[in-house]
Scaffold this motif. Structure first.
Motif, PDB file in Angstrom:
ATOM      1  N   UNK A 125       0.936  -1.173   0.111  1.00 29.51           N
ATOM      2  CA  UNK A 125      -0.047   0.226   0.001  1.00 29.51           C
ATOM      3  C   UNK A 125       0.721   1.333  -0.050  1.00 29.51           C
ATOM      4  N   UNK A 126       0.255   2.266  -0.121  1.00 29.68           N
ATOM      5  CA  UNK A 126       0.636   3.974   0.057  1.00 29.68           C
ATOM      6  C   UNK A 126       1.697   4.168  -1.166  1.00 29.68           C
ATOM      7  N   UNK A 127       1.515   3.471  -2.248  1.00 29.88           N
ATOM      8  CA  UNK A 127       2.386   3.835  -3.630  1.00 29.88           C
ATOM      9  C   UNK A 127       1.622   4.861  -4.315  1.00 29.88           C
ATOM     10  N   UNK A 128       2.560   5.982  -4.823  1.00 30.02           N
ATOM     11  CA  UNK A 128       2.204   6.920  -5.626  1.00 30.02           C
ATOM     12  C   UNK A 128       2.484   6.561  -7.043  1.00 30.02           C
ATOM     13  N   UNK A 129       1.687   6.519  -8.025  1.00 26.11           N
ATOM     14  CA  UNK A 129       2.120   6.111  -9.417  1.00 26.11           C
ATOM     15  C   UNK A 129       2.103   7.394 -10.415  1.00 26.11           C
ATOM     16  N   UNK A 130       2.093   8.574  -9.732  1.00 33.40           N
ATOM     17  CA  UNK A 130       2.378   9.721 -10.651  1.00 33.40           C
ATOM     18  C   UNK A 130       3.671   9.689 -11.475  1.00 33.40           C
ATOM     19  N   UNK A 131       3.683  10.230 -12.854  1.00 32.98           N
ATOM     20  CA  UNK A 131       4.744  10.015 -13.505  1.00 32.98           C
ATOM     21  C   UNK A 131       5.002   8.619 -14.087  1.00 32.98           C
ATOM     22  N   UNK A 132       6.625   8.178 -13.807  1.00 29.07           N
ATOM     23  CA  UNK A 132       6.759   6.890 -13.731  1.00 29.07           C
ATOM     24  C   UNK A 132       7.072   6.107 -12.394  1.00 29.07           C
ATOM     25  N   UNK A 133       6.272   6.620 -11.651  1.00 30.61           N
ATOM     26  CA  UNK A 133       6.629   6.134 -10.169  1.00 30.61           C
ATOM     27  C   UNK A 133       5.853   5.060 -10.036  1.00 30.61           C
ATOM     28  N   UNK A 134       5.865   4.357  -8.970  1.00 29.00           N
ATOM     29  CA  UNK A 134       5.068   3.239  -8.311  1.00 29.00           C
ATOM     30  C   UNK A 134       6.135   2.157  -7.655  1.00 29.00           C
ATOM     31  N   UNK A 135       5.509   0.779  -7.676  1.00 26.01           N
ATOM     32  CA  UNK A 135       6.504  -0.209  -7.297  1.00 26.01           C
ATOM     33  C   UNK A 135       7.676  -0.507  -8.331  1.00 26.01           C
ATOM     34  N   UNK A 136       8.847  -0.187  -8.043  1.00 27.86           N
ATOM     35  CA  UNK A 136       9.674  -0.090  -9.281  1.00 27.86           C
ATOM     36  C   UNK A 136      10.830  -1.168  -9.173  1.00 27.86           C
ATOM     37  N   UNK A 137      11.065  -1.823  -7.984  1.00 27.97           N
ATOM     38  CA  UNK A 137      11.902  -2.973  -7.781  1.00 27.97           C
ATOM     39  C   UNK A 137      11.693  -3.819  -6.775  1.00 27.97           C
ATOM     40  N   UNK A 138      12.289  -5.128  -6.699  1.00 30.86           N
ATOM     41  CA  UNK A 138      12.069  -6.116  -5.851  1.00 30.86           C
ATOM     42  C   UNK A 138      13.470  -6.862  -5.580  1.00 30.86           C
ATOM     43  N   UNK A 139      13.590  -7.366  -4.334  1.00 30.65           N
ATOM     44  CA  UNK A 139      14.756  -8.125  -4.043  1.00 30.65           C
ATOM     45  C   UNK A 139      14.406  -9.101  -2.843  1.00 30.65           C
ATOM     46  N   UNK A 140      14.911 -10.117  -2.977  1.00 30.52           N
ATOM     47  CA  UNK A 140      14.924 -11.120  -1.592  1.00 30.52           C
ATOM     48  C   UNK A 140      15.741 -10.820  -0.615  1.00 30.52           C
ATOM     49  N   UNK A 141      15.267 -10.779   0.549  1.00 24.44           N
ATOM     50  CA  UNK A 141      16.539 -10.966   1.804  1.00 24.44           C
ATOM     51  C   UNK A 141      17.584 -11.924   1.522  1.00 24.44           C
TER      52      UNK A 141
END
Length: 391
Positions: A125-141
């Motif tokens: 939650x809480x993601x702002x998608x304005x422009x090219x924003x958003x959820x931009x990357x993932x990594x595993x611990x």
């Protein structure tokens, strides 16, 4: 939104791709998916917000992922998931499945190499998608088997930040205050073999930030799992335009690669060294040159995976995966092309332990022409596995 560029690129003989894949992506199973380890079930209850509330238009409600065995891609063995909303981050789990994140919804889905229907796990939650924003990357611990933690690079209304969370749990801030803009928000995440974290950021459309040592924008940052700087400060390298992906060079003379999507001119594959200046926007006497430049209208580099001196680059405008051979600190030959023009705009790439190359398409990002069942997750097997050739 990714800017629209004219499409260009060289087609390279399929034999060259087959050789590269046979050498690098070896040992793929032919009998379908067999779990290699446990996977943690989704806990009950919704997670709280990850950042400040946004005043921008809310992210669209996610649709239901489709069975990849149906629709126009139903007969394509490379397609493992369809009908996703701009899948951007992807990580391969110890059990051989993958988790993919949707840029515009924050949704995380588990996808399966045997083409079983994707399973929704949670929404960040809480993601702002304005422009090219958003959820931009993932990594595993680096200790995922013990703690089950995911790390994500996300945009909020006020900043870009790195957060970590267990599935269904609270997204806790790790590194906050990364500059946020309409464009060039970065998103690269990669853990080093020693368990520290590299973070790729963008200049947010303000090139001056990239070489400003007081700013976190336009940099590769180096922190521990708690967000504390490694060494004298968090800035590992500077002079980047938009670091969308990072990948350590496993069994490779180059320790860390970064792909940089430039505002003007060619996109770059860079070897990232501590305290280096990559020369954006102003090259200097001590600036480090790129390993590879890809013309602007054949680039849009946004994905990176590396092993044994071979680097795979996902290209949006190039509409292919570039296969790059690095030896002796340089690119030794003209890159070859994997699946050129076949699936449209290609973004994230990742390698699994069985030799499969996972790729996300990005045709629904506003700059592409989506097919009826876009966007997709692909898993490409090397030709030596006995399956159909991906070329």
């Amino acid at each position: 939104m990714d800017r629209v560029r004219r499409q260009r690129g060289r087609r390279v003989a399929g034999a060259a791709c087959a050789v590269a894949l046979t050498l690098v992506l070896a040992g793929c199973a032919e009998d379908g998916y067999e779990p290699a380890g446990p996977f943690r079930p989704l806990p009950e209850g919704p997670p709280p917000q990850v950042g400040p509330p946004t005043e921008s238009t809310p992210a669209p409600a996610p649709g239901d992922p489709a069975d990849p065995g149906s629709g126009e891609s139903g007969g394509d063995p490379n397609v493992v998931a369809t009908d996703l909303a701009v899948p951007t981050g992807l990580v391969v789990l110890p059990d051989g499945t993958a988790v993919v994140g949707e840029r515009e919804t924050g949704r995380l889905l588990q996808v399966f190499p045997d083409r079983s229907p994707p399973q929704e796990l949670m929404v960040v939650p809480g993601i702002d998608t304005a422009g090219d924003g958003g959820l931009l990357g993932l990594a595993l611990s680096p200790t995922f088997d013990e703690d089950g933690l995911f790390y994500a690079y996300v945009s909020t209304a006020t900043d870009n930040r790195v957060v970590r969370f267990p599935l269904g749990g609270t997204p806790n801030p790790v590194l906050t205050g990364i500059p946020r803009g309409e464009v060039h928000n970065g998103g690269g995440l990669a853990f080093a073999p020693d368990g520290t974290l590299f973070v790729g950021t963008g200049d947010t459309g303000d090139p001056a930030l990239a070489q400003d040592t007081a700013s976190l924008g336009g940099k590769v940052l180096h922190v521990d799992v708690f967000g504390q700087p490694v060494g004298s400060g968090p800035v590992f390298s500077r002079g980047h335009a938009d670091v969308r992906a990072l990948c350590p060079g496993l069994d490779d003379p180059v320790g860390l690669y970064a792909v940089d999507d430039a505002t003007d001119g060619p996109d770059e594959l860079n070897a990232v060294l501590q305290d280096s200046d990559l020369g954006w926007p102003t090259p200097g006497a001590t600036s480090t040159g790129p390993l590879l430049e890809v013309p602007d209208d054949a680039g849009g580099l946004s994905g990176c995976a590396a092993v044994g001196g071979t680097v795979f680059l996902g290209a949006l405008e190039g509409r292919r995966v570039y296969v790059v051979t690095v030896e002796g600190g340089g690119v030794t030959e003209e890159p070859s092309a994997l699946i050129p023009e076949r699936y449209g705009r290609l973004r994230t790439v990742a390698l699994d332990a069985e030799g499969g190359l996972w790729v996300t398409t990005s045709n629904g990002d506003g700059s592409g022409t989506p097919a009826e069942d876009d966007d997709k997750v692909l898993r490409i097997l090397p030709p030596s596995s006995g399956g159909s050739s991906p070329i």
